[in-house]
Each structure stands twice: as structure tokens, then as C-alpha cells.
Design an enzyme around this catalytic site. Structure first.
Site, PDB file in Angstrom:
ATOM      1  N   GLU A  60       0.823  -1.214   0.000  1.00  0.00           N
ATOM      2  CA  GLU A  60       0.000   0.000   0.000  1.00  0.00           C
ATOM      3  C   GLU A  60       0.856   1.262   0.000  1.00  0.00           C
ATOM      4  O   GLU A  60       1.945   1.283   0.568  1.00  0.00           O
ATOM      5  CB  GLU A  60      -0.866   0.029   1.275  1.00  0.00           C
ATOM      6  CG  GLU A  60      -1.812  -1.131   1.349  1.00  0.00           C
ATOM      7  CD  GLU A  60      -2.382  -1.346   2.753  1.00  0.00           C
ATOM      8  OE1 GLU A  60      -3.548  -1.763   2.833  1.00  0.00           O
ATOM      9  OE2 GLU A  60      -1.683  -1.096   3.738  1.00  0.00           O
ATOM     10  N   THR A 111       5.624  -9.489   9.127  1.00  0.00           N
ATOM     11  CA  THR A 111       4.295  -9.351   8.518  1.00  0.00           C
ATOM     12  C   THR A 111       4.153  -7.957   7.896  1.00  0.00           C
ATOM     13  O   THR A 111       3.622  -7.800   6.798  1.00  0.00           O
ATOM     14  CB  THR A 111       3.202  -9.545   9.595  1.00  0.00           C
ATOM     15  OG1 THR A 111       3.329 -10.862  10.132  1.00  0.00           O
ATOM     16  CG2 THR A 111       1.805  -9.371   9.021  1.00  0.00           C
ATOM     17  N   THR A 166      -4.020  -9.522  15.888  1.00  0.00           N
ATOM     18  CA  THR A 166      -3.647 -10.798  15.281  1.00  0.00           C
ATOM     19  C   THR A 166      -3.469 -10.594  13.769  1.00  0.00           C
ATOM     20  O   THR A 166      -3.954  -9.613  13.217  1.00  0.00           O
ATOM     21  CB  THR A 166      -4.728 -11.872  15.519  1.00  0.00           C
ATOM     22  OG1 THR A 166      -5.927 -11.481  14.836  1.00  0.00           O
ATOM     23  CG2 THR A 166      -5.014 -12.027  17.005  1.00  0.00           C
ATOM     24  N   GLY A 170      -5.820  -5.508  14.373  1.00  0.00           N
ATOM     25  CA  GLY A 170      -5.382  -6.478  13.353  1.00  0.00           C
ATOM     26  C   GLY A 170      -6.221  -6.516  12.089  1.00  0.00           C
ATOM     27  O   GLY A 170      -5.714  -6.846  11.026  1.00  0.00           O
ATOM     28  N   ASP A 199      -7.349  -4.922   9.127  1.00  0.00           N
ATOM     29  CA  ASP A 199      -6.968  -3.667   8.472  1.00  0.00           C
ATOM     30  C   ASP A 199      -6.885  -3.816   6.959  1.00  0.00           C
ATOM     31  O   ASP A 199      -6.138  -3.120   6.295  1.00  0.00           O
ATOM     32  CB  ASP A 199      -5.628  -3.151   9.045  1.00  0.00           C
ATOM     33  CG  ASP A 199      -4.495  -4.149   8.843  1.00  0.00           C
ATOM     34  OD1 ASP A 199      -4.751  -5.268   8.366  1.00  0.00           O
ATOM     35  OD2 ASP A 199      -3.343  -3.801   9.145  1.00  0.00           O
TER      36      ASP A 199
END
Ligand code: NAD
Length: 354
Positions: free
Chosen positions: A64, A92, A209, A233, A235
């Protein structure tokens, strides 16, 4: 030819520089500093250019761009979200960002933002909780004890006075790591085997998470009246953490509604479901929590202005430090129209001879 400032070299904040700044000043102190910048910017919300982030999705994650400007400075962040990375030994979420002068369009800062994102996300969560969580809250449950978790805990300790933590993660090694990292920071920490046990007695529940699916980290019967939920988490489209029934019982606060309706927990609701904008609370236009039995939900997805504030904070912080690189990023011919000549002369001058 008019003289210009030396804009062709750009300060570069590497990962090492960022770690040096944060460990020199302290993580909690850095969070407090970023909080002041976020509050300044959120209180002048209407002067910013705003757009939902520009996302490129794949089966395994998302990449993004997050741009914004207040008319004087322009900023953007490049960020990814790949839940499967962790199993491959990769982060992540990773990020870097740029701040530029609107007057010239020249970049004035290039910075790592993987660490800065964790700091600003935690700061934003704790700032929202300052307005939304029950007064005198002492205990927070953290479901998901990965890369963001310690930063969340420290931000809630610094900005909201949280000193008891209940930890749960499907992977006990993550919880062990989190507990160990936080052990010397003055928290009372309990570890639980189920999320149901972990949320008992907590006034704040943070879900953080990572799973690329509509997960149900919290079901409706787990959430009692009066709690504040900090949902971090979920999103991304198709990536949520809360059962939709919880949303119907909650007063939902968001960053920028057009983005959160695409990416947040509220993607599970209709387009016209009412939400409140957290900037209005920070600007004293609307109240935060008004009753002790209200369920408040901060449906966090991360918005560009938070990154802009964090980059501004780091840029101002750098003025007292010179231990960072200046990148040769912008071509700077003597005659601005003779870019070609500059390139050709560089060879003639033997700049690249071995
Ligand atoms: P991470 O991969 O380091 O940690 C995620 C943790 O969640 C792991 O320890 C994993 O075992 C745990 N987990 C997965 N499924 C679970 C479940 N069902 N119950 C309990 N635990 C579970 O990721 P991270 O960097 O900590 O990020 C966490 C999430 O936050 C990601 O989804 C990321 O996209 C999101 N995020 C949001 C923002 C924001 O501004 N809202 C900012 C950064 C990250």
C-alpha cells in the site's frame, strides 16, 4: 541564477538510526513525543488532503501507499501486510516513508518506518483509549502477541496508566517472547490458555492478530458492557477480527471513514452504519466515552496522517543529531534545464573511472 537551499541531499534515517534514537530517548518517551504530533495534526484535520490508501492486493498480502499533505509538507508511506511472512522468518509488516516540502516538491526526509509504524500504531491506539476507555482502567488483554504487541503495551502504560496485562496468542512462543520483553517494565503480567479466560477482568481488550481471513477473535458473548476494544489487526478487505454482533452493540470510532469502510471491522456492516471520527473527539468537538456501560470500539486501520505526524516528529528530532546519512537522491545540475549535460559531463570528468 537564484540560490537555493541544499535540497539535493536528503537525510536518511536507517533502521540502525531509528533504533539509536528510540533507545537513546526511550520507547515510552518516543511514544509520548509522537502522541503530541498526532494530536497537533488531528486537531487541524480539515487542513489535510485525505484519501483512502492505494492498495495492491494479492492472494498472500497487500502492498500500500499512504499519502497526505497539510499544504506545507507532503508525506507518504510504503507499507506491506503479509500474514504468511512470519512463518518464513520475515516481518508481517514492513515500511518506509518520505516527507517533502510542498513549496519545492523536494523530499526532505527518507526514513525506515517498520519500527516507526509499530510506534505510531501503538501511540494512536493509546491516544484513542485515553478518550474512550473506562476511567481508571488498569488492565488490558492483548490477543495476538506478535511484533506490534510490546509497543502497544508500553503506549498504554505511558498514555493510559495500564499496569496489568493479560496475554493470549495461539502460538505460545509469541506470548513467551512478549512476556519476556515486557518483564522488566513494571507490568503485572498473566498468561492465559484461552481468549475467554484472558479477557476476564480487563477493561480494555486489544486484538492484534494477523490472518488473511474474516477471523472471529472475539465473539459477542465474550464482550461485556463497559469495555473498550482496540481492534488493530483487521486492516484489510477480507481481514477482520470481531464478530459482527459486537459491532452492533458498540459505539464505533474510526480514523478516516472512507478508508475504514473498506478495510476495518466495519466492512462487515452496511455503508450507512453510523461511525464517529476520532479526530472530532481529539479536537473537543464530540465527547469520547459518556457512560460506564457503553462498549467503545476503536476500529484501527492506520491512517496516513499518523505516519505524517510520526515522520514530522523524527525530522524535528534529527535536528539535534547528526549521526545519519545524507542521500544523494536528487539530481542537481548547475543549469536546471541541462540535466542531459550533467549526465554526459559526469563521464567526461571521469567520475566513474576505476
Ligand atoms: P505478527 O505476525 O508479528 O503477529 C501476529 C500474532 O497474531 C502472531 O503471534 C500470531 O500467532 C497471532 N495470531 C494469529 N491468529 C490468532 C488468533 N486467532 N488468536 C490469537 N492470536 C493469533 O503481526 P504484527 O506485526 O504484530 O501485526 C498484527 C496485525 O496488526 C496484522 O494484521 C497487521 O496487519 C496489523 N497492523 C495494523 C496496524 C494499524 O494501524 N491498524 C498497524 C500495524 C499492523
Amino acid at each position: 541564477m537564484p540560490q537555493h537551499k541544499n535540497l539535493n541531499v536528503v537525510p536518511f534515517v536507517s533502521v540502525e538510526n531509528m533504533m539509536n534514537i528510540v533507545t537513546t530517548d526511550g520507547i515510552a518517551e518516543t511514544i509520548e513525543g509522537i502522541a503530541n504530533y498526532i494530536l497537533q495534526d488531528f486537531r487541524k484535520w480539515q487542513s489535510f488532503d485525505k484519501t483512502p490508501r492505494v492498495a495492491s492486493h494479492s492472494d498472500v498480502g497487500v502492498i500500500e501507499l499512504m499519502p497526505t499533505s497539510d499544504g506545507e509538507l507532503y508525506g507518504f508511506k510504503y507499507v506491506n501486510g503479509h500474514p504468511k511472512n512470519m512463518k518464513e522468518g520475515l516481518q508481517t509488516v514492513t515500511a518506509f516513508g518520505v516527507l517533502s516540502e510542498v513549496s519545492s516538491g523536494y523530499p526532505v526526509l527518507l526514513s525506515e518506518m517498520t519500527i516507526l509504524t509499530a510506534l505510531r500504531t501503538a501511540t494512536m491506539s493509546a491516544l484513542a483509549a485515553r478518550y474512550l476507555a473506562p476511567k481508571n482502567a488498569t488492565t488490558m488483554t492483548m490477543i495476538g502477541n506478535g511484533a506490534q504487541s510490546e509497543f502497544q503495551a508500553i503506549a498504554f502504560q505511558k498514555l493510559c496508566g495500564i499496569n496489568k496485562l493479560h496475554l493470549f496468542d495461539v502460538d505460545p512462543t509469541a506470548t513467551r517472547k512478549c512476556r519476556k520483553n515486557l518483564a522488566s517494565l513494571g507490568f503485572e503480567i498473566e498468561v492465559f490458555d484461552t481468549p475467554e479466560d484472558a479477557i476476564r477482568g480487563a477493561q480494555i481488550i486489544t486484538t492484534c492478530t494477523a490472518d488473511k481471513q474474516n477471523a472471529t477473535i472475539l465473539t459477542d458473548n465474550m464482550v461485556g458492557s463497559g469495555v473498550h476494544i482496540n481492534a488493530v489487526g483487521g486492516d484489510c478487505p477480507g481481514k477482520t477480527e470481531l464478530h459482527a454482533d459486537i459491532l452492533h452493540r458498540s459505539d464505533i470510532y474510526v480514523e478516516y471513514p472512507p478508508q475504514t469502510r473498506i478495510e476495518g471491522e466495519i466492512q462487515q456492516l452496511g455503508e450507512d452504519h453510523p461511525v464517529l471520527e476520532i479526530w472530532r473527539v481529539m479536537a473537543d468537538i464530540q465527547p469520547g466515552r459518556t457512560s460506564s456501560d457503553q462498549i467503545t470500539l476503536f476500529d484501527s486501520v492506520g491512517f496516513a496522517i499518523e505516519d505524517f505526524s510520526a515522520l514530522r516528529f523524527i525530522r524535528d528530532r534529527l535536528s539535534t543529531s547528526d549521526k545519519f546519512e545524507q542521500l544523494d537522491l536528487i539530481a542537481d545540475p548547475d543549469d536546471p534545464r541541462d540535466l542531459y549535460g550533467m549526465v554526459v559531463r559526469s563521464k567526461k570528468k571521469g567520475l566513474f573511472d576505476a
